[in-house]
Write a protein that holds these residues in place. Structure first.
Motif, PDB file in Angstrom:
ATOM      1  N   SER A  95       0.830  -1.205   0.000  1.00  7.87           N
ATOM      2  CA  SER A  95       0.000   0.000   0.000  1.00  7.87           C
ATOM      3  C   SER A  95       0.864   1.254   0.000  1.00  7.87           C
ATOM      4  O   SER A  95       0.613   2.204  -0.740  1.00  7.87           O
ATOM      5  N   PHE A  96       1.906   1.246   0.831  1.00  6.80           N
ATOM      6  CA  PHE A  96       2.828   2.381   0.904  1.00  6.80           C
ATOM      7  C   PHE A  96       3.495   2.621  -0.444  1.00  6.80           C
ATOM      8  O   PHE A  96       3.541   3.747  -0.943  1.00  6.80           O
ATOM      9  N   ILE A  97       4.008   1.557  -1.056  1.00  4.43           N
ATOM     10  CA  ILE A  97       4.699   1.690  -2.339  1.00  4.43           C
ATOM     11  C   ILE A  97       3.743   2.178  -3.420  1.00  4.43           C
ATOM     12  O   ILE A  97       4.094   3.060  -4.218  1.00  4.43           O
ATOM     13  N   ALA A  98       2.531   1.642  -3.444  1.00  4.92           N
ATOM     14  CA  ALA A  98       1.547   2.084  -4.436  1.00  4.92           C
ATOM     15  C   ALA A  98       1.255   3.574  -4.274  1.00  4.92           C
ATOM     16  O   ALA A  98       1.192   4.313  -5.268  1.00  4.92           O
ATOM     17  N   ASP A  99       1.085   4.030  -3.033  1.00  6.08           N
ATOM     18  CA  ASP A  99       0.840   5.457  -2.777  1.00  6.08           C
ATOM     19  C   ASP A  99       2.026   6.313  -3.223  1.00  6.08           C
ATOM     20  O   ASP A  99       1.844   7.368  -3.824  1.00  6.08           O
ATOM     21  N   GLY A 104       4.407   9.870  -7.605  1.00  6.20           N
ATOM     22  CA  GLY A 104       5.438  10.186  -8.588  1.00  6.20           C
ATOM     23  C   GLY A 104       6.855   9.893  -8.155  1.00  6.20           C
ATOM     24  O   GLY A 104       7.806  10.297  -8.823  1.00  6.20           O
ATOM     25  N   PHE A 105       7.030   9.188  -7.058  1.00  3.82           N
ATOM     26  CA  PHE A 105       8.373   8.872  -6.590  1.00  3.82           C
ATOM     27  C   PHE A 105       8.906   7.625  -7.288  1.00  3.82           C
ATOM     28  O   PHE A 105       8.176   6.669  -7.530  1.00  3.82           O
ATOM     29  N   SER A 106      10.208   7.647  -7.571  1.00  7.17           N
ATOM     30  CA  SER A 106      10.865   6.490  -8.194  1.00  7.17           C
ATOM     31  C   SER A 106      11.195   5.466  -7.106  1.00  7.17           C
ATOM     32  O   SER A 106      11.248   5.814  -5.919  1.00  7.17           O
ATOM     33  N   PRO A 107      11.467   4.217  -7.504  1.00  8.61           N
ATOM     34  CA  PRO A 107      11.870   3.219  -6.506  1.00  8.61           C
ATOM     35  C   PRO A 107      13.093   3.663  -5.694  1.00  8.61           C
ATOM     36  O   PRO A 107      13.140   3.440  -4.485  1.00  8.61           O
ATOM     37  N   GLU A 108      14.048   4.306  -6.341  1.00  5.88           N
ATOM     38  CA  GLU A 108      15.253   4.760  -5.640  1.00  5.88           C
ATOM     39  C   GLU A 108      14.900   5.823  -4.595  1.00  5.88           C
ATOM     40  O   GLU A 108      15.432   5.808  -3.479  1.00  5.88           O
ATOM     41  N   GLU A 109      14.025   6.744  -4.951  1.00  8.07           N
ATOM     42  CA  GLU A 109      13.613   7.783  -4.004  1.00  8.07           C
ATOM     43  C   GLU A 109      12.864   7.173  -2.820  1.00  8.07           C
ATOM     44  O   GLU A 109      13.043   7.604  -1.677  1.00  8.07           O
TER      45      GLU A 109
END
Length: 123
Positions: A95-99, A104-109
């Motif tokens: 849920s956190f990652i989906a949000d 608009g955040f990248s995986p690295e961010e």
């Protein structure tokens, strides 16, 4: 004491999640007796039928079991309780990652932000 519920999800699911979180946090131990349907209905301020549905669903998921004439209890199956903990963890992270991705955040961010927060002594 009545609890507050949000309108985005059925009340029985919200109560189930609260109980599952109590189990994962160790507030409800394996083998612990759950309040009777009527007692839990009074505590939460909902209809007893809603609580019956909660208990039925917890039993279907093997998180609780009903002992005839004694009531409902949290399962003593430690494997199932570990699995519940892992399921909740994956659900929260997903849920956190989906949000974050939706924002608009990248995986690295995302990873950098999590690392910074975890290293923060206030976290």
């Amino acid at each position: 004491m009545s609890q507050t519920f949000n309108n985005t999800q059925p009340i029985y699911l919200q109560i189930m999640r609260r109980l599952c979180r109590q189990v994962v946090r160790g507030e409800l131990k394996a083998g612990a007796k759950l309040p009777s349907v009527r007692e839990m209905a009074l505590q939460t301020g909902v209809n007893p039928n809603t609580i019956q549905r909660v208990y039925t669903e917890l039993e279907r998921l093997s998180i609780a079991e009903t002992r005839r004439g004694l009531g409902s209890y949290i399962t003593e199956d430690t494997f199932r309780l570990k699995q519940l903990r892992e399921d909740l963890k994956c659900e929260q992270i997903g849920s956190f990652i989906a949000d974050m991705r939706e924002t608009g955040f990248s995986p690295e961010e995302i990873v950098d932000g999590v690392r910074k927060e975890l290293s923060n002594p206030k976290a």
